[in-house]
Design an enzyme around this catalytic site. Structure first.
Site, mmCIF file in Angstrom:
data_model
loop_
_atom_site.group_PDB
_atom_site.id
_atom_site.type_symbol
_atom_site.label_atom_id
_atom_site.label_comp_id
_atom_site.label_asym_id
_atom_site.label_seq_id
_atom_site.Cartn_x
_atom_site.Cartn_y
_atom_site.Cartn_z
ATOM 1 N N GLU B 129 0.827 -1.217 0.000
ATOM 2 C CA GLU B 129 0.000 0.000 0.000
ATOM 3 C C GLU B 129 0.862 1.269 0.000
ATOM 4 O O GLU B 129 0.515 2.264 -0.649
ATOM 5 C CB GLU B 129 -0.912 -0.023 1.234
ATOM 6 C CG GLU B 129 -1.712 1.240 1.520
ATOM 7 C CD GLU B 129 -2.904 1.425 0.603
ATOM 8 O OE1 GLU B 129 -2.811 1.063 -0.579
ATOM 9 O OE2 GLU B 129 -3.930 1.955 1.083
ATOM 10 N N THR B 182 -4.359 9.681 -4.893
ATOM 11 C CA THR B 182 -4.347 9.785 -3.427
ATOM 12 C C THR B 182 -3.280 10.776 -2.955
ATOM 13 O O THR B 182 -3.532 11.624 -2.091
ATOM 14 C CB THR B 182 -4.064 8.409 -2.795
ATOM 15 O OG1 THR B 182 -5.078 7.503 -3.246
ATOM 16 C CG2 THR B 182 -4.109 8.479 -1.283
#
Lengths: 308, 308
Positions: B129, B182
């Protein structure tokens, strides 16, 4: 309706490290004793304050302001005479002004037939508290009024939540008899918080609520930590780091600054650990020249207690 | 030990407005399908990624990095070939990279006899991630891996808490098919938070945890609000204010940005409200030229699901 009311207004520990300005819990045996009588002057009269030097002018006194706010809102034109025996020194960090404010509204409400519920009295107590701390924070008044462990979800509008309290949760408080002004302690903190600390503080508060619901003391120990106030404020408290290390070494679940200090609290599970923490605190301060008092109890579940 | 594994890696909604970087919940029917086979090359091979354009080089791919981290830590020298059918577009705000990272570690772990528990896989998924979002945040990977509603109490050390989930809690997600990176969305937020917002965000997160424990939807509605990200990020989402107003009007408990956006989520109690919220979202976007998808389900309690 009684002609006179006496009550015990308890001390409280705000912040509890992970809940700056929003968490508080109620102490059992430390607090102020207050006496209320009606009078025919139509005025709030502060007859006597024993134990410390506080203004008797009602508009400059926390109890006076809270009582006046209540009476005005209720349209009550009768007067009330208040006497206070302070068991909590101002600037102690265990909710001295909150006890006076909360005691005042509960007392005056009882004197005039208790038309309002405990929870409904919060806004009037907050009026009083605000003149002492120069900020509308309810993290002492909510637990002092309602008992237990409270989360102040919002001050505008005012909303407090009663959190569950594990039955063997105890609190130990050492109060060094030096004064820390709340307003000065607040000023140390600054107006902005680094984003990572904001995130960590919120996560810890969320986890603390979870720990209370699940009676998970191990989790409680990991999350009762302070990323906002303690790093700045601990300099105001003599031997803070030593006290904290000693409490944890003695088995405390957590240890931190009570409110704005200088009082220091520790959470502990069960009687034997409480005793060990009391002794640990005592040992650190015995060797100093600072006067201090020590208290320990379970969390007080009821808040202000009417005595007569 | 199986020679091949297939699994479903679910999408997730991070932040849930009141828990920036620390809260997340797991979706039921949206996600990636992943297939794993051992190979004799001693390498991680990304054979195929359907549905979007992502790097096949393992060290540049979230699933590859997560699988490599797991295999290295376990001292496994055999190789593994991974194929992914992406059901979640990157940059959608519902945990595309987290699904790949989590799916990779669960798949590889299963392929090699499942020596580690689900919870023990978290750190390896976090490695994956981290290359997508440029930050070590676990608020998507924890719920995608473990299911339910998770609070990431700490990333260093990594600690996540499984929060209770009221049984009639549903989630509705609208995904406008525009991409929000993001990292870019994170940059909008700045490095410091005003103290009052820090306090309010923490109080709301604490109260949200209390609302989950007490199944108090009314409280949930008051506290699922975002003082940190939404004010800055909503500009990236076409018609965000209209979507939110429509969802609340239709009976949603709360509405906010899913993760970094552009997906928007709503919480709703029970089936009839879910349907009304789906229709409300649909109505707002029907009149635009933006492609979008809509999902609704209960919270997925199990996380990644092995298919074979």
């Amino acid at each position: 309706m009684k002609a006179a009311i006496s009550l015990f207004a308890p001390a409280s520990v705000a912040n509890i490290s992970c809940g700056y300005d929003v968490l508080g819990l109620c102490l059992e045996s430390v607090g102020d004793t207050m006496h209320f009588e009606k009078n025919s002057s139509g005025k709030v009269v502060l007859h006597q304050i024993d134990g410390t030097d506080l203004p008797l002018e009602p508009t400059k006194n926390v109890a006076g302001v809270a009582a006046l706010a209540y009476l005005k809102a209720q349209g009550i034109t009768e007067g009330c005479t208040i006497s206070i025996k302070k068991g909590i020194l101002p600037g102690s960090g265990i909710g001295s002004s909150a006890a006076s404010a909360v005691g005042a509204v509960v007392g005056v409400n009882a004197l005039f037939g208790s038309p309002l519920s405990r929870a409904s009295l919060l806004p009037y107590a907050l009026e009083g508290e605000a003149i002492a701390s120069k900020a509308r924070h309810a993290d002492n008044i909510a637990p002092a009024l309602l008992g237990g462990i409270c989360l102040v979800r919002s001050t505008t509008p005012l909303e407090t939540l009663a959190l569950p309290c594990p039955k063997d949760l105890h609190i130990v408080v050492i109060h060094p008899q030096i004064e820390v002004k709340t307003a000065a302690a607040r000023a140390l903190i600054g107006n902005h918080v680094p984003l990572p600390k904001t995130i960590q503080q919120a996560a810890n508060l969320g986890a603390f609520v979870h720990a209370l619901h699940t009676a998970d003391y191990s989790l409680m120990g990991r999350v009762v930590e302070d990323h906002i106030a303690e790093p700045h404020r601990k300099q105001l408290i003599p031997h803070f780091d030593t006290l904290k290390a000693a409490a944890l070494e003695a088995g405390a679940t957590a240890c931190g600054i009570s409110g704005a200090g200088p009082s220091v609290f520790a959470l502990a599970q069960g009687n034997s650990k409480v005793q060990a923490v009391v002794e640990a605190f005592d040992k650190v301060y015995q060797t100093t020249t600072i006067q201090y008092t020590l208290h320990s109890s379970k969390i007080n579940p009821e808040g202000v207690r009417l005595l007569s």
